[in-house]
Design a protein around this motif. Structure first.
Motif, PDB file in Angstrom:
ATOM      1  N   UNK A 220      -7.194   1.629  -3.638  1.00 39.11           N
ATOM      2  CA  UNK A 220      -6.766   2.916  -3.108  1.00 39.11           C
ATOM      3  C   UNK A 220      -7.082   4.054  -4.061  1.00 39.11           C
TER       4      UNK A 220
ATOM      5  N   UNK B 298       1.077   1.157   6.981  1.00 35.47           N
ATOM      6  CA  UNK B 298       0.359   0.983   8.256  1.00 35.47           C
ATOM      7  C   UNK B 298      -1.134   0.775   7.993  1.00 35.47           C
TER       8      UNK B 298
ATOM      9  N   UNK C 129       0.833  -1.207   0.000  1.00 31.87           N
ATOM     10  CA  UNK C 129       0.000   0.000   0.000  1.00 31.87           C
ATOM     11  C   UNK C 129       0.869   1.259   0.000  1.00 31.87           C
ATOM     12  N   UNK C 130       0.314   2.399  -0.470  1.00 27.54           N
ATOM     13  CA  UNK C 130       1.066   3.656  -0.417  1.00 27.54           C
ATOM     14  C   UNK C 130       1.501   3.990   1.012  1.00 27.54           C
ATOM     15  N   UNK C 131       0.636   3.709   1.973  1.00 22.30           N
ATOM     16  CA  UNK C 131       0.975   3.824   3.393  1.00 22.30           C
ATOM     17  C   UNK C 131       0.834   2.422   3.983  1.00 22.30           C
TER      18      UNK C 131
END
Lengths: 109, 136
Positions: free
Chosen positions: B134, B82, B78-80
């Motif tokens: 996303x 967490x 994922x881009x982030x």
């Protein structure tokens, strides 16, 4: 205030003392991730619920820190022990400072 | 010492990821932040995730680690990376939780549990995603 935010919680009304019960929670929220772009190519700012907690008579059951990777309408299912009669207190914290709360009483016996 | 280890991890991550199935380089920094660079064991933690997720916008996952005080979940593609950190209180009998997450593409879902004695344990589950979640 984000619009259309509605918490829903499923908790058994009755339990035996010391019994483990399953709790399901869902809150309708768009959970804008901050990754999407609108028609003009501008990034839509992040707007999510960033924390969820569940307590029973002041004792913590679960405390979740949430990132944008949590889906729209955040859903959580978890177990809790009910040592005595009392009340569950669920709290959701929005990025914009709003706090959504819900209480559910559980009878014992 | 910690810094050296972290640098080494970052440099060697690609090769190690292929060899021993560690999560991809993107999530390692975040995991190190959670564990403080501590050694990680295996076992004692379970991830429930579908092998194939048709819609990356809502992928049901569950994590369970008996005796854990906290479980952190990461999605390494994922881009982030967490996803969430679950902290369990006194009235939580089995330290498990189920939720729904977004996955941008096919990737590994990684869960790291902090046990009551301060040790850490890790598990991961590969998920194939048909439509990314996303909005990228």
């Amino acid at each position: 205030m984000a619009s259309g935010v509605k918490p829903r919680v499923k908790v058994p009304k009755k339990a035996a003392a010391g019994e483990t019960i399953t709790i399901k929670t869902l809150i309708s929220h768009k959970m804008e991730s901050g990754q999407r772009k609108d028609g003009d190519g501008n990034t839509i700012p992040r707007s999510i619920i960033n924390r969820f907690t569940a307590d029973f008579n002041g004792q913590n059951v679960i405390d979740v820190a949430m990132e944008p990777a949590i889906s729209t309408n955040p859903y959580f299912q978890f177990d809790a022990v009910v040592p005595e009669a009392g009340e569950f207190h669920f709290t959701w914290y929005d990025d914009d400072g709003d706090v959504y709360e819900m209480k559910k009483a559980v009878k014992v016996g | 010492m910690q810094l050296t280890r972290r640098e080494m991890l970052a440099i060697g991550a690609g090769a190690i990821a292929m060899a021993s199935g560690l999560p991809a380089h993107a999530a390692l920094d975040e995991i190190a932040e959670f564990t403080g660079g501590a050694e990680m064991g295996e076992g004692g933690i379970n991830i429930t995730a579908p092998e194939i997720a048709e819609n990356g916008n809502t992928v049901p996952i569950g994590v369970e680690a008996k005796g854990a005080v906290a479980i952190a979940v990461y999605a390494d593609g994922n881009p982030v990376p967490n996803v969430a950190v679950f902290k369990f209180g006194a009235l939580n009998p089995d330290q498990s939780a189920t939720t729904r997450i977004r996955l941008a593409k096919s990737q590994n879902v990684v869960a790291v549990a902090q046990m009551a004695d301060g040790s850490f344990t890790m598990a991961q589950a590969p998920v194939k995603v048909t439509i990314g979640g996303c909005g990228g």
